[in-house]
Scaffold this motif. Sequence first.
Motif, PDB file in Angstrom:
ATOM      1  N   ALA A 146       0.847  -1.191   0.000  1.00  0.00           N
ATOM      2  CA  ALA A 146       0.000   0.000   0.000  1.00  0.00           C
ATOM      3  C   ALA A 146       0.883   1.242   0.000  1.00  0.00           C
ATOM      4  CB  ALA A 146      -0.901  -0.031   1.234  1.00  0.00           C
ATOM      5  N   MET A 147       0.527   2.199  -0.831  1.00  0.00           N
ATOM      6  CA  MET A 147       1.234   3.483  -0.929  1.00  0.00           C
ATOM      7  C   MET A 147       2.679   3.344  -1.431  1.00  0.00           C
ATOM      8  SD  MET A 147      -1.007   5.626   0.741  1.00  0.00           S
ATOM      9  CE  MET A 147      -0.144   6.867   1.667  1.00  0.00           C
ATOM     10  N   MET A 148       2.925   2.267  -2.159  1.00  0.00           N
ATOM     11  CA  MET A 148       4.267   2.034  -2.707  1.00  0.00           C
ATOM     12  C   MET A 148       4.771   3.242  -3.509  1.00  0.00           C
ATOM     13  SD  MET A 148       4.955  -0.694  -5.739  1.00  0.00           S
ATOM     14  CE  MET A 148       4.547  -2.154  -4.864  1.00  0.00           C
ATOM     15  N   ASN A 149       3.827   3.864  -4.236  1.00  0.00           N
ATOM     16  CA  ASN A 149       4.220   4.970  -5.119  1.00  0.00           C
ATOM     17  C   ASN A 149       4.841   6.144  -4.382  1.00  0.00           C
ATOM     18  OD1 ASN A 149       1.709   5.482  -3.961  1.00  0.00           O
ATOM     19  ND2 ASN A 149       1.214   6.985  -5.543  1.00  0.00           N
ATOM     20  N   SER A 150       4.456   6.339  -3.101  1.00  0.00           N
ATOM     21  CA  SER A 150       5.000   7.497  -2.394  1.00  0.00           C
ATOM     22  C   SER A 150       6.220   7.130  -1.535  1.00  0.00           C
ATOM     23  CB  SER A 150       3.909   8.153  -1.549  1.00  0.00           C
ATOM     24  OG  SER A 150       3.376   7.178  -0.678  1.00  0.00           O
ATOM     25  N   GLU A 151       6.588   5.863  -1.562  1.00  0.00           N
ATOM     26  CA  GLU A 151       7.750   5.459  -0.746  1.00  0.00           C
ATOM     27  C   GLU A 151       9.036   5.603  -1.566  1.00  0.00           C
ATOM     28  OE1 GLU A 151       7.395   1.654   1.268  1.00  0.00           O
ATOM     29  OE2 GLU A 151       9.585   1.474   1.245  1.00  0.00           O
ATOM     30  N   ILE A 152       9.786   6.641  -1.246  1.00  0.00           N
ATOM     31  CA  ILE A 152      10.993   6.908  -2.044  1.00  0.00           C
ATOM     32  C   ILE A 152      12.019   5.789  -1.835  1.00  0.00           C
ATOM     33  CG2 ILE A 152      12.959   8.509  -2.289  1.00  0.00           C
ATOM     34  CD1 ILE A 152      10.836  10.730  -1.752  1.00  0.00           C
ATOM     35  N   GLY A 153      12.537   5.274  -2.941  1.00  0.00           N
ATOM     36  CA  GLY A 153      13.574   4.233  -2.846  1.00  0.00           C
ATOM     37  C   GLY A 153      13.017   2.823  -2.877  1.00  0.00           C
ATOM     38  N   PHE A 154      11.679   2.681  -2.979  1.00  0.00           N
ATOM     39  CA  PHE A 154      11.090   1.327  -2.958  1.00  0.00           C
ATOM     40  C   PHE A 154      11.595   0.479  -4.139  1.00  0.00           C
ATOM     41  CE2 PHE A 154       7.895  -1.890  -3.880  1.00  0.00           C
ATOM     42  CZ  PHE A 154       7.745  -2.461  -2.625  1.00  0.00           C
ATOM     43  N   GLY A 155      11.558   1.056  -5.332  1.00  0.00           N
ATOM     44  CA  GLY A 155      11.999   0.326  -6.529  1.00  0.00           C
ATOM     45  C   GLY A 155      13.443  -0.117  -6.407  1.00  0.00           C
TER      46      GLY A 155
ATOM     47  N   LYS B  91      15.124  -0.757  -3.728  1.00  0.00           N
ATOM     48  CA  LYS B  91      15.274  -1.853  -2.762  1.00  0.00           C
ATOM     49  C   LYS B  91      14.866  -3.184  -3.389  1.00  0.00           C
ATOM     50  CE  LYS B  91      14.198   1.289   0.990  1.00  0.00           C
ATOM     51  NZ  LYS B  91      12.995   1.806   1.666  1.00  0.00           N
ATOM     52  N   VAL B  92      13.780  -3.149  -4.153  1.00  0.00           N
ATOM     53  CA  VAL B  92      13.322  -4.390  -4.798  1.00  0.00           C
ATOM     54  C   VAL B  92      14.391  -4.883  -5.779  1.00  0.00           C
ATOM     55  CG1 VAL B  92      11.641  -5.356  -6.416  1.00  0.00           C
ATOM     56  CG2 VAL B  92      10.862  -3.935  -4.516  1.00  0.00           C
ATOM     57  N   LEU B  93      14.895  -3.959  -6.573  1.00  0.00           N
ATOM     58  CA  LEU B  93      15.890  -4.374  -7.578  1.00  0.00           C
ATOM     59  C   LEU B  93      17.180  -4.866  -6.923  1.00  0.00           C
ATOM     60  CD1 LEU B  93      15.399  -1.766 -10.416  1.00  0.00           C
ATOM     61  CD2 LEU B  93      14.549  -4.097 -10.275  1.00  0.00           C
ATOM     62  N   GLN B  94      17.458  -4.342  -5.741  1.00  0.00           N
ATOM     63  CA  GLN B  94      18.662  -4.797  -5.027  1.00  0.00           C
ATOM     64  C   GLN B  94      18.579  -6.299  -4.716  1.00  0.00           C
ATOM     65  OE1 GLN B  94      19.674  -2.361  -1.626  1.00  0.00           O
ATOM     66  NE2 GLN B  94      21.181  -3.884  -0.921  1.00  0.00           N
ATOM     67  N   ALA B  95      17.360  -6.753  -4.443  1.00  0.00           N
ATOM     68  CA  ALA B  95      17.179  -8.182  -4.153  1.00  0.00           C
ATOM     69  C   ALA B  95      17.594  -9.038  -5.350  1.00  0.00           C
ATOM     70  CB  ALA B  95      15.724  -8.453  -3.786  1.00  0.00           C
ATOM     71  N   PHE B  96      17.365  -8.510  -6.546  1.00  0.00           N
ATOM     72  CA  PHE B  96      17.764  -9.244  -7.761  1.00  0.00           C
ATOM     73  C   PHE B  96      19.271  -9.107  -7.983  1.00  0.00           C
ATOM     74  CE2 PHE B  96      13.284  -8.728  -8.087  1.00  0.00           C
ATOM     75  CZ  PHE B  96      12.860  -9.902  -8.689  1.00  0.00           C
ATOM     76  N   GLU B  97      19.764  -7.925  -7.725  1.00  0.00           N
ATOM     77  CA  GLU B  97      21.204  -7.682  -7.915  1.00  0.00           C
ATOM     78  C   GLU B  97      22.015  -8.581  -6.975  1.00  0.00           C
ATOM     79  OE1 GLU B  97      22.271  -3.562  -7.610  1.00  0.00           O
ATOM     80  OE2 GLU B  97      24.412  -4.005  -7.848  1.00  0.00           O
ATOM     81  N   GLU B  98      21.576  -8.661  -5.717  1.00  0.00           N
ATOM     82  CA  GLU B  98      22.294  -9.499  -4.747  1.00  0.00           C
ATOM     83  C   GLU B  98      22.369 -10.949  -5.212  1.00  0.00           C
ATOM     84  OE1 GLU B  98      20.414  -9.288  -0.943  1.00  0.00           O
ATOM     85  OE2 GLU B  98      21.177  -7.265  -0.502  1.00  0.00           O
ATOM     86  N   ASN B  99      21.374 -11.367  -5.974  1.00  0.00           N
ATOM     87  CA  ASN B  99      21.343 -12.755  -6.444  1.00  0.00           C
ATOM     88  C   ASN B  99      21.835 -12.910  -7.878  1.00  0.00           C
ATOM     89  OD1 ASN B  99      20.137 -14.589  -4.306  1.00  0.00           O
ATOM     90  ND2 ASN B  99      18.808 -12.779  -4.239  1.00  0.00           N
ATOM     91  N   ASP B 100      22.425 -11.831  -8.392  1.00  0.00           N
ATOM     92  CA  ASP B 100      23.046 -11.875  -9.707  1.00  0.00           C
ATOM     93  C   ASP B 100      22.043 -12.241 -10.823  1.00  0.00           C
ATOM     94  OD1 ASP B 100      25.316 -11.408 -11.080  1.00  0.00           O
ATOM     95  OD2 ASP B 100      26.059 -13.478 -11.010  1.00  0.00           O
ATOM     96  N   ILE B 101      20.858 -11.614 -10.744  1.00  0.00           N
ATOM     97  CA  ILE B 101      19.821 -11.880 -11.749  1.00  0.00           C
ATOM     98  C   ILE B 101      19.512 -10.574 -12.486  1.00  0.00           C
ATOM     99  CG2 ILE B 101      17.391 -12.540 -12.087  1.00  0.00           C
ATOM    100  CD1 ILE B 101      17.638 -14.147  -9.473  1.00  0.00           C
TER     101      ILE B 101
ATOM    102  N   ALA C 299      14.874 -11.904   0.176  1.00  0.00           N
ATOM    103  CA  ALA C 299      15.619 -10.636   0.063  1.00  0.00           C
ATOM    104  C   ALA C 299      14.655  -9.466  -0.160  1.00  0.00           C
ATOM    105  CB  ALA C 299      16.627 -10.721  -1.068  1.00  0.00           C
ATOM    106  N   ILE C 300      13.593  -9.687  -0.958  1.00  0.00           N
ATOM    107  CA  ILE C 300      12.619  -8.603  -1.184  1.00  0.00           C
ATOM    108  C   ILE C 300      11.952  -8.234   0.146  1.00  0.00           C
ATOM    109  CG2 ILE C 300      10.467  -7.943  -2.353  1.00  0.00           C
ATOM    110  CD1 ILE C 300      11.286  -9.773  -4.686  1.00  0.00           C
ATOM    111  N   HIS C 301      11.581  -9.264   0.920  1.00  0.00           N
ATOM    112  CA  HIS C 301      10.942  -8.989   2.220  1.00  0.00           C
ATOM    113  C   HIS C 301      11.889  -8.228   3.145  1.00  0.00           C
ATOM    114  CE1 HIS C 301       6.984 -10.733   2.068  1.00  0.00           C
ATOM    115  NE2 HIS C 301       7.471 -11.719   1.318  1.00  0.00           N
ATOM    116  N   ARG C 302      13.124  -8.666   3.169  1.00  0.00           N
ATOM    117  CA  ARG C 302      14.111  -8.032   4.060  1.00  0.00           C
ATOM    118  C   ARG C 302      14.362  -6.574   3.653  1.00  0.00           C
ATOM    119  NH1 ARG C 302      19.391  -8.155   2.685  1.00  0.00           N
ATOM    120  NH2 ARG C 302      19.225 -10.106   1.538  1.00  0.00           N
ATOM    121  N   LEU C 303      14.497  -6.348   2.350  1.00  0.00           N
ATOM    122  CA  LEU C 303      14.910  -5.017   1.886  1.00  0.00           C
ATOM    123  C   LEU C 303      13.750  -4.042   1.725  1.00  0.00           C
ATOM    124  CD1 LEU C 303      17.356  -6.386  -0.823  1.00  0.00           C
ATOM    125  CD2 LEU C 303      18.071  -4.989   1.114  1.00  0.00           C
ATOM    126  N   ALA C 304      12.591  -4.535   1.226  1.00  0.00           N
ATOM    127  CA  ALA C 304      11.533  -3.598   0.836  1.00  0.00           C
ATOM    128  C   ALA C 304      10.259  -3.711   1.684  1.00  0.00           C
ATOM    129  CB  ALA C 304      11.195  -3.808  -0.645  1.00  0.00           C
TER     130      ALA C 304
END
Length: 445
Positions: free
Chosen positions: A310-319, A321-331, A362-367
Motif C-alpha cells: 500500500a502506498m508504494m508509489n510514495s515510498e521513495i527508494g522502494f523500486g 530496494k526491490v531491484l537490489q534483491a535481484f542484484e544481490e542474487n546476480d539476476i 531478500a525482497i521482504h528483508r529489503l523492501a
Amino acid sequence: MKKVVKFGGSSLASAEQFKKVGAIIKSDESRVYVVPSAPGKRFSDDTKVTDMLLHVYETAKAGNDFTEEVKAIKARYDEIITGLEIKDFSLDKDFEEITKQLEDLTNPDPMCTLDYVASRGEFLNGKIMAAYLGFEFIDAAEVIFFNAEGNLNSYKTEKVLGERLSKAQHAVVPGFYGLGKDGKVKTFSRGGSDVTGSIVAQASRADVYENWTDVSGFLVADPRIVPDPKPIKYITYRELRELSYMGASVLHEDAIFPVRHCGIPINIRNTNAPEDAGTWIVESTCQKQDYVVTGIAGKKDFCTIFITKAMMNSEIGFGRKVLQAFEENDISFEHMPSGIDTMTIVVHADEFVHKEQRVISAIHRLAEPDSVEIESGLALIAVVGRGMKSASGTAGKLFSALAKEGINIKMIDQGSSELNIIIGVKNSDFDTAIKAIYNTFITDK
Ligand code: ADP
Ligand code: ASP
Ligand code: MG
C-alpha cells in the motif's frame, strides 16, 4: 565496390550447396572476401559439424574411443571435396593434427581446448572454400583477437586484419573464432560466424556486408510459426536489435556492432534463391514501409514476480530496494511494469527458478512489501516497428487481435522510443498470439 560475403552452415552443407555459393561469388567480382561457417544440416534430422565436434571433444575428454566420430566428421568434408572435384587437395594432415590434439585431452594438463576443437569446423571449411575458389586462406586466429575479458579486441583486430586484407585481393577468412589473450583459439558464441563477417566488413571498409542463409531475408515473423511470412525489405539496426534479442535468430545479435560503427549496410540473402532481393539492414532509411509493424519475435519461459505494498508509489527508494534483491542474487531483469501499489518484475526462468526463495526473502528483508507472488510460464512477444511512432491505434489493433483469439494479455510494456510494444502471454498462447498479430498487421492490412 567491395563486398564481404558470409555463408551460413546450410549454404555450405554439401558439395551441391558449395557449387551454388561458388556461382554466387563468381557472378559479382566485387564479392572479394568470403567468410564461411562450418557445414550445417543437409536435411532436417542431420547434425551440424559444429555439434559433431563438440561431441567428439566430450568423448575424447572422457577417455573414450573417438576414432569413429572423427571418421564421420572427416567423411562430411571428404564428400564435399570429392563432389567439388578439387585437385591435389586433401585435409588428411589436418585430421592427423586434430586427432593428436584430441589424444592430448587425457593428459593431466592438456593444451587442447573445447574452443579449438569447435573452431575446426570453420577452419576446415575455409580451407576447402579457398582451394575451390582459388582465393587466399587467412586463418582467423592470425587476424581476429580477443582481450583478457574474452571480448573482441577491436582495435588490434581492425589494425592487423585491415593490413592483411589490404594485401589480399581475394581471401577466405573462416568464421566463428579468433585468438584469445592466452594464445589459444577462442570462439564466439553459437552462430558467431555472422560476427566474423561483420568484423571483416569493417576492417576492409567494405561497401556491403552480404549475409547468405537459407531464407529470403529477415522475415516479419519466424517461419517455423507463421507459414510463409513476408520478407522485410528494410529494417534499421535498432529494430533488428530488438527482434534478434527477442529470439529472431537469423543474425547473431552482436553482428551489427562492427558494421554499424562505420555505416556499412547488411544485406541478408538466400543462397537457394539468389535472385531475391533479401533484406537491407541499415542505420536509417526513408524508404516507404509496406506495414506499420516491421517484425514480430518472441521468447518463452519467463517468470513474473508480483509485489504489492500500500502506498508504494510514495515510498521513495522502494523500486531500488526491490531491484537490489535481484542484484544481490546476480539476476538481470527484463521488464518492470508498475502501478500505484503494485510492481512486477519479469525475469528469465532459467536465471531465476533455482534462486526464487532467496529472492523472495531478500525482497521482504529489503523492501518490506505486503505480498510477493510469483508465476511462471510467461512468454514475451515484441512487436517492433519504426512506423508505430507516427501511426495511431497500433496498440488498440494489437489488443483486439489477441482478444478475438481469446488470449489473455498478462503484461504490456511500451518502450519509450515507441519502437516496440512488448506483451506477455501464457506460454501455451505463444504461437496463436504471434499468428494473430501477423494476420492483423500484415495479412489483413
Ligand atoms: P545460417 O546457418 O545461415 O547462419 P541460421 O539458422 O542461423 O542460418 O538462421 C536462419 C534461420 O533463422 C532460418 O532458417 C529460420 O528458420 C530462422 N528464423 C527465425 N526467425 C526468423 C525470421 N524472423 N526471419 C527469417 N528467419 C528466421
Ligand atoms: N558453426 C557455428 C555454429 O554452429 C558458428 C556459425 O555457424 O555461425 O554455431
Ligand atoms: Mg546463423
